[in-house]
Motif scaffolding. Structure first.
Motif, PDB file in Angstrom:
ATOM      1  N   ALA A 278       0.804  -1.219   0.000  1.00  0.00           N
ATOM      2  CA  ALA A 278       0.000   0.000   0.000  1.00  0.00           C
ATOM      3  C   ALA A 278       0.836   1.268   0.000  1.00  0.00           C
ATOM      4  O   ALA A 278       0.531   2.209  -0.743  1.00  0.00           O
ATOM      5  CB  ALA A 278      -0.959  -0.011   1.194  1.00  0.00           C
ATOM      6  N   PRO A 279       1.920   1.375   0.809  1.00  0.00           N
ATOM      7  CA  PRO A 279       2.707   2.624   0.776  1.00  0.00           C
ATOM      8  C   PRO A 279       3.309   2.933  -0.579  1.00  0.00           C
ATOM      9  O   PRO A 279       3.569   4.099  -0.891  1.00  0.00           O
ATOM     10  CB  PRO A 279       3.809   2.356   1.816  1.00  0.00           C
ATOM     11  CG  PRO A 279       3.248   1.324   2.713  1.00  0.00           C
ATOM     12  CD  PRO A 279       2.401   0.452   1.838  1.00  0.00           C
ATOM     13  N   TYR A 280       3.529   1.900  -1.402  1.00  0.00           N
ATOM     14  CA  TYR A 280       4.097   2.137  -2.725  1.00  0.00           C
ATOM     15  C   TYR A 280       3.020   2.484  -3.756  1.00  0.00           C
ATOM     16  O   TYR A 280       3.317   3.091  -4.780  1.00  0.00           O
ATOM     17  CB  TYR A 280       4.875   0.902  -3.183  1.00  0.00           C
ATOM     18  CG  TYR A 280       5.956   0.492  -2.209  1.00  0.00           C
ATOM     19  CD1 TYR A 280       7.175   1.157  -2.170  1.00  0.00           C
ATOM     20  CD2 TYR A 280       5.740  -0.544  -1.317  1.00  0.00           C
ATOM     21  CE1 TYR A 280       8.160   0.781  -1.269  1.00  0.00           C
ATOM     22  CE2 TYR A 280       6.721  -0.924  -0.402  1.00  0.00           C
ATOM     23  CZ  TYR A 280       7.922  -0.254  -0.384  1.00  0.00           C
ATOM     24  OH  TYR A 280       8.893  -0.624   0.512  1.00  0.00           O
ATOM     25  N   LEU A 281       1.778   2.089  -3.495  1.00  0.00           N
ATOM     26  CA  LEU A 281       0.695   2.363  -4.435  1.00  0.00           C
ATOM     27  C   LEU A 281      -0.023   3.672  -4.136  1.00  0.00           C
ATOM     28  O   LEU A 281      -0.571   4.300  -5.042  1.00  0.00           O
ATOM     29  CB  LEU A 281      -0.318   1.214  -4.419  1.00  0.00           C
ATOM     30  CG  LEU A 281       0.191  -0.146  -4.909  1.00  0.00           C
ATOM     31  CD1 LEU A 281      -0.915  -1.189  -4.812  1.00  0.00           C
ATOM     32  CD2 LEU A 281       0.699  -0.054  -6.338  1.00  0.00           C
TER      33      LEU A 281
ATOM     34  N   VAL B 295       4.786  -0.072   8.722  1.00  0.00           N
ATOM     35  CA  VAL B 295       5.878  -0.361   9.633  1.00  0.00           C
ATOM     36  C   VAL B 295       7.128  -0.775   8.864  1.00  0.00           C
ATOM     37  O   VAL B 295       8.255  -0.591   9.334  1.00  0.00           O
ATOM     38  CB  VAL B 295       5.455  -1.446  10.640  1.00  0.00           C
ATOM     39  CG1 VAL B 295       5.284  -2.787   9.956  1.00  0.00           C
ATOM     40  CG2 VAL B 295       6.453  -1.567  11.778  1.00  0.00           C
ATOM     41  N   TYR B 296       6.952  -1.325   7.651  1.00  0.00           N
ATOM     42  CA  TYR B 296       8.104  -1.760   6.866  1.00  0.00           C
ATOM     43  C   TYR B 296       8.946  -0.564   6.412  1.00  0.00           C
ATOM     44  O   TYR B 296      10.176  -0.554   6.570  1.00  0.00           O
ATOM     45  CB  TYR B 296       7.646  -2.560   5.646  1.00  0.00           C
ATOM     46  CG  TYR B 296       6.739  -3.710   5.994  1.00  0.00           C
ATOM     47  CD1 TYR B 296       7.129  -4.672   6.916  1.00  0.00           C
ATOM     48  CD2 TYR B 296       5.486  -3.838   5.399  1.00  0.00           C
ATOM     49  CE1 TYR B 296       6.298  -5.721   7.244  1.00  0.00           C
ATOM     50  CE2 TYR B 296       4.647  -4.890   5.730  1.00  0.00           C
ATOM     51  CZ  TYR B 296       5.055  -5.828   6.655  1.00  0.00           C
ATOM     52  OH  TYR B 296       4.230  -6.861   6.980  1.00  0.00           O
ATOM     53  N   THR B 297       8.278   0.446   5.843  1.00  0.00           N
ATOM     54  CA  THR B 297       9.019   1.630   5.410  1.00  0.00           C
ATOM     55  C   THR B 297       9.595   2.395   6.591  1.00  0.00           C
ATOM     56  O   THR B 297      10.668   2.990   6.496  1.00  0.00           O
ATOM     57  CB  THR B 297       8.101   2.554   4.590  1.00  0.00           C
ATOM     58  OG1 THR B 297       6.929   2.863   5.372  1.00  0.00           O
ATOM     59  CG2 THR B 297       7.658   1.875   3.309  1.00  0.00           C
ATOM     60  N   ARG B 298       8.888   2.375   7.722  1.00  0.00           N
ATOM     61  CA  ARG B 298       9.398   3.063   8.906  1.00  0.00           C
ATOM     62  C   ARG B 298      10.644   2.364   9.436  1.00  0.00           C
ATOM     63  O   ARG B 298      11.588   3.021   9.894  1.00  0.00           O
ATOM     64  CB  ARG B 298       8.314   3.122   9.983  1.00  0.00           C
ATOM     65  CG  ARG B 298       8.705   3.948  11.208  1.00  0.00           C
ATOM     66  CD  ARG B 298       9.021   5.372  10.830  1.00  0.00           C
ATOM     67  NE  ARG B 298       9.421   6.176  11.986  1.00  0.00           N
ATOM     68  CZ  ARG B 298       9.904   7.401  11.900  1.00  0.00           C
ATOM     69  NH1 ARG B 298      10.048   7.990  10.717  1.00  0.00           N
ATOM     70  NH2 ARG B 298      10.242   8.062  12.990  1.00  0.00           N
TER      71      ARG B 298
ATOM     72  N   MET C 167      16.395   2.167  10.593  1.00  0.00           N
ATOM     73  CA  MET C 167      17.653   1.430  10.499  1.00  0.00           C
ATOM     74  C   MET C 167      18.693   2.125   9.627  1.00  0.00           C
ATOM     75  O   MET C 167      19.829   1.657   9.524  1.00  0.00           O
ATOM     76  CB  MET C 167      17.383   0.039   9.934  1.00  0.00           C
ATOM     77  CG  MET C 167      16.463  -0.819  10.800  1.00  0.00           C
ATOM     78  SD  MET C 167      17.118  -1.087  12.467  1.00  0.00           S
ATOM     79  CE  MET C 167      18.520  -2.134  12.095  1.00  0.00           C
ATOM     80  N   ALA C 168      18.315   3.226   8.997  1.00  0.00           N
ATOM     81  CA  ALA C 168      19.266   3.942   8.141  1.00  0.00           C
ATOM     82  C   ALA C 168      20.316   4.644   8.989  1.00  0.00           C
ATOM     83  O   ALA C 168      20.082   5.020  10.147  1.00  0.00           O
ATOM     84  CB  ALA C 168      18.541   4.946   7.255  1.00  0.00           C
ATOM     85  N   THR C 169      21.477   4.829   8.421  1.00  0.00           N
ATOM     86  CA  THR C 169      22.572   5.494   9.120  1.00  0.00           C
ATOM     87  C   THR C 169      22.248   6.977   9.318  1.00  0.00           C
ATOM     88  O   THR C 169      21.782   7.650   8.401  1.00  0.00           O
ATOM     89  CB  THR C 169      23.871   5.348   8.310  1.00  0.00           C
ATOM     90  OG1 THR C 169      24.120   3.963   8.070  1.00  0.00           O
ATOM     91  CG2 THR C 169      25.040   5.955   9.062  1.00  0.00           C
TER      92      THR C 169
ATOM     93  N   SER D 211       6.042   9.037  15.575  1.00  0.00           N
ATOM     94  CA  SER D 211       5.881   9.466  14.185  1.00  0.00           C
ATOM     95  C   SER D 211       4.455   9.180  13.735  1.00  0.00           C
ATOM     96  O   SER D 211       3.617   8.685  14.495  1.00  0.00           O
ATOM     97  CB  SER D 211       6.878   8.733  13.290  1.00  0.00           C
ATOM     98  OG  SER D 211       6.661   7.335  13.347  1.00  0.00           O
ATOM     99  N   ARG D 212       4.193   9.500  12.469  1.00  0.00           N
ATOM    100  CA  ARG D 212       2.866   9.224  11.914  1.00  0.00           C
ATOM    101  C   ARG D 212       2.566   7.732  11.896  1.00  0.00           C
ATOM    102  O   ARG D 212       1.419   7.321  12.078  1.00  0.00           O
ATOM    103  CB  ARG D 212       2.770   9.788  10.495  1.00  0.00           C
ATOM    104  CG  ARG D 212       2.738  11.310  10.441  1.00  0.00           C
ATOM    105  CD  ARG D 212       2.546  11.795   9.019  1.00  0.00           C
ATOM    106  NE  ARG D 212       2.400  13.251   8.968  1.00  0.00           N
ATOM    107  CZ  ARG D 212       2.186  13.933   7.851  1.00  0.00           C
ATOM    108  NH1 ARG D 212       2.116  13.296   6.694  1.00  0.00           N
ATOM    109  NH2 ARG D 212       2.058  15.246   7.876  1.00  0.00           N
ATOM    110  N   GLN D 213       3.611   6.924  11.688  1.00  0.00           N
ATOM    111  CA  GLN D 213       3.412   5.476  11.682  1.00  0.00           C
ATOM    112  C   GLN D 213       2.951   4.989  13.047  1.00  0.00           C
ATOM    113  O   GLN D 213       2.036   4.168  13.165  1.00  0.00           O
ATOM    114  CB  GLN D 213       4.710   4.777  11.269  1.00  0.00           C
ATOM    115  CG  GLN D 213       4.644   3.263  11.246  1.00  0.00           C
ATOM    116  CD  GLN D 213       5.085   2.634  12.541  1.00  0.00           C
ATOM    117  OE1 GLN D 213       6.003   3.145  13.193  1.00  0.00           O
ATOM    118  NE2 GLN D 213       4.437   1.556  12.932  1.00  0.00           N
ATOM    119  N   VAL D 214       3.561   5.483  14.121  1.00  0.00           N
ATOM    120  CA  VAL D 214       3.178   5.081  15.469  1.00  0.00           C
ATOM    121  C   VAL D 214       1.756   5.545  15.784  1.00  0.00           C
ATOM    122  O   VAL D 214       0.931   4.783  16.319  1.00  0.00           O
ATOM    123  CB  VAL D 214       4.175   5.652  16.497  1.00  0.00           C
ATOM    124  CG1 VAL D 214       3.743   5.309  17.919  1.00  0.00           C
ATOM    125  CG2 VAL D 214       5.577   5.105  16.243  1.00  0.00           C
ATOM    126  N   ILE D 215       1.452   6.787  15.434  1.00  0.00           N
ATOM    127  CA  ILE D 215       0.125   7.336  15.746  1.00  0.00           C
ATOM    128  C   ILE D 215      -0.966   6.587  14.993  1.00  0.00           C
ATOM    129  O   ILE D 215      -1.972   6.167  15.576  1.00  0.00           O
ATOM    130  CB  ILE D 215       0.094   8.840  15.414  1.00  0.00           C
ATOM    131  CG1 ILE D 215       1.089   9.602  16.306  1.00  0.00           C
ATOM    132  CG2 ILE D 215      -1.311   9.398  15.592  1.00  0.00           C
ATOM    133  CD1 ILE D 215       1.242  11.058  15.952  1.00  0.00           C
TER     134      ILE D 215
END
Length: 344
Positions: free
Chosen positions: A3-6, A41-44, A49-51, A59-63
């Motif tokens: 869904a986040p990609y579409l 949660v996958y994109t988050r 995990m990014a440097t 964040s919006r994902q948590v909310i």
């Protein structure tokens, strides 16, 4: 997971239809799509995990995930008592299947076919002819609603944008319907403990399972037909472009993941009486990350020049072989579980 990609593509289609943030409903639509796109949660996890990550934890994902979980909890709390107060040990529901004495008897199940299990699943799981008519009406109403929204927005009328948005909605509808059918294909036999009775018939386990799958696939025919017709509404699609999409390895990679998910839903429905679909959604995260299928696919794509037709065909053939192997393994597991349930 997809869904986040579409959703950004969906927002682009709305913008092409003339919907802007100048109106209140335009701002509401784009804000909702933006929040939904960032709720995965996958994109988050990729961002976290990014440097050099140095953002707020809330964040919006948590909310959005907390709000969604709270809504699901409250809804389950409200419907639990009414749903269990009148529970019976009878057979499954007839759904939208009409009786032969009904005035619209043309949509009644009629006599069983030569393959009675396919007839039974088409009528009582997929909804039969009456539900097929309802779906066709809803899909036509969806197209009319998209056209009306485009005219109401006051923007430029882009037919290609309307057709693209309509096709995207139908893809989601077909996917959701396929997931529901995969979760219900063996549900009644497991819940009512009737699979052992079916095994007393002079038929093998694969025959019984594939016949039931055929009945469910017949229920998808109206949705798939509307989806195929919607692609014809998109102007500017040449046969060469369509052929290029059909042999694209990334297209078949998406088909491979959908096949894995549907097989996983059907397999989990043999272990859990309820909740096979959400359990499969949770399990798809480690499967898609840890499974070596994508690594092998990217290796083949990296070694072959995709600008060359032979390189594209080699990568696509690799996906086809992987799809055949994965489906074979899942179907063997489903057959073994069905044999185990029937022997109890």
């Amino acid at each position: 997971a997809v869904a986040p990609y579409l959703l950004p593509s969906l927002a682009t289609e709305f913008a092409r239809l003339g919907l802007t943030t100048g109106s209140w409903y335009g701002r509401m639509v784009f804000s909702s799509l933006e929040w939904l796109a960032e709720s995965s949660v996958y994109t988050r996890l990729q961002t976290v995990m990014a440097t050099g990550f140095n953002e707020a934890v809330i964040s919006r994902q948590v909310i959005t995930n907390l709000i969604g979980g709270l809504i699901c909890f409250l809804f389950a709390w409200l419907v639990f008592v009414p749903a269990t107060n009148r529970s019976t040990a009878g057979s499954g529901s007839r759904g939208l299947v009409l009786r032969s004495s009904h005035r619209l008897r043309i949509f009644s199940p009629g006599r069983p076919w030569a393959m009675p299990l396919a007839w039974k699943d088409f009528q009582f799981i997929a909804g039969g002819f009456s539900f097929a008519v309802v779906k066709l009406f809803l899909y036509v109403l969806l197209l009319a609603g998209i056209v009306y929204t485009s005219i109401l927005s006051g923007g430029t009328f882009y037919w290609d944008g309307i057709a693209g948005l309509y096709t995207t909605c139908l893809m989601w509808a077909v996917g959701i319907e396929a997931c529901i059918l995969a979760a219900r294909i063996f549900h009644d036999e497991v819940r009512l403990q009737t699979w052992s009775t079916l095994l007393m018939l002079p038929r093998s386990v694969p025959y019984l399972a594939y016949t039931k799958a055929l009945g469910c696939l017949l229920g998808l025919c109206p949705s798939i037909a509307c989806l195929c017709l919607s692609t014809l509404l998109i102007p500017g699609i040449e046969p060469a472009t369509a052929l290029q999409v059909l042999i694209d390895p990334f297209t078949w990679g998406i088909v491979l993941m959908i096949a894995i998910f549907l097989h996983l839903v059907a397999l989990l429905s043999l272990f859990a009486r309820w909740g096979a679909l959400p359990l499969a959604i949770v399990m798809m995260a480690p499967i898609s990350i840890c499974c070596p299928i994508w690594q092998l696919l990217f290796l083949v794509i990296g070694r072959g020049n995709l600008q060359d037709s032979m390189g594209t065909l080699a990568a696509t053939a690799t996906v086809w072989i992987l799809m055949g192997l994965v489906c074979f393994v899942f179907q063997m597991m489903i057959g073994a579980r069905l044999q185990e349930i029937g022997s109890k």
